[in-house]
Design a protein around this motif. Structure first.
Motif, short mmCIF file in Angstrom:
data_model
loop_
_atom_site.label_atom_id
_atom_site.label_comp_id
_atom_site.label_asym_id
_atom_site.label_seq_id
_atom_site.Cartn_x
_atom_site.Cartn_y
_atom_site.Cartn_z
N ALA A 137 35.53 29.35 35.93
CA ALA A 137 35.85 30.37 34.98
C ALA A 137 35.02 31.51 34.90
N ALA A 138 33.69 31.19 34.93
CA ALA A 138 32.81 32.30 34.76
C ALA A 138 32.94 33.36 36.12
N TYR A 139 33.16 32.49 37.24
CA TYR A 139 33.22 33.34 38.70
C TYR A 139 34.39 34.22 38.44
N ALA A 156 36.01 35.31 35.94
CA ALA A 156 35.68 36.65 35.19
C ALA A 156 34.72 37.61 35.72
N GLY A 164 37.39 39.12 38.25
CA GLY A 164 38.76 39.37 37.80
C GLY A 164 39.08 40.87 38.06
#
Length: 121
Positions: free
Chosen positions: A114-116, A118, A121
């Protein structure tokens, strides 16, 4: 089996005590067609962030950094004859090397999917 990512677009997927390292789908898309991969040697040790491998594409050469400190336990010999596996299956047959982390807590400092997502993104 959790995959973690670095800000430099490497991934590490832990399989027991060994981490499988390669570059993300996003990274291989940015590089274009991979024509050569220079891999580390089995037994080589790295500190987190050390240059561990190099990929060359039709566009550029790019360093691959060790996502964690540790010792290389295996390299993907198939890439010598078929570097394009990094493009076609970066998370599967296109992995680059396996590493035994010397400090597994370093994994906690890496991004989850999820962080990656973003980040890119």
């Amino acid at each position: 089996m959790t995959t973690r990512f670095t800000k430099d677009h490497e991934y590490i997927r832990m399989e027991g005590e060994i981490g499988v390292v390669g570059i993300s789908t996003y990274a291989q898309e940015q590089l274009g067609d991979i024509v050569f991969v220079e891999l580390p040697s089995v037994g080589q040790t790295f500190a987190k962030g050390d240059e561990a491998a190099v990929v060359e594409s039709v566009k550029a050469a790019s360093e691959i950094y060790a996502p964690v400190s540790g010792t290389v336990t295996e390299v993907n010999e198939a890439l010598a004859g078929e570097p394009g596996l990094v493009n076609t299956a970066p998370g599967a047959e296109g992995w680059m090397f396996k590493i035994r982390p010397s400090d597994p807590s370093e994994l906690e400092g890496l991004m989850d999917e999820a962080a990656y997502g973003a980040l890119i993104g």
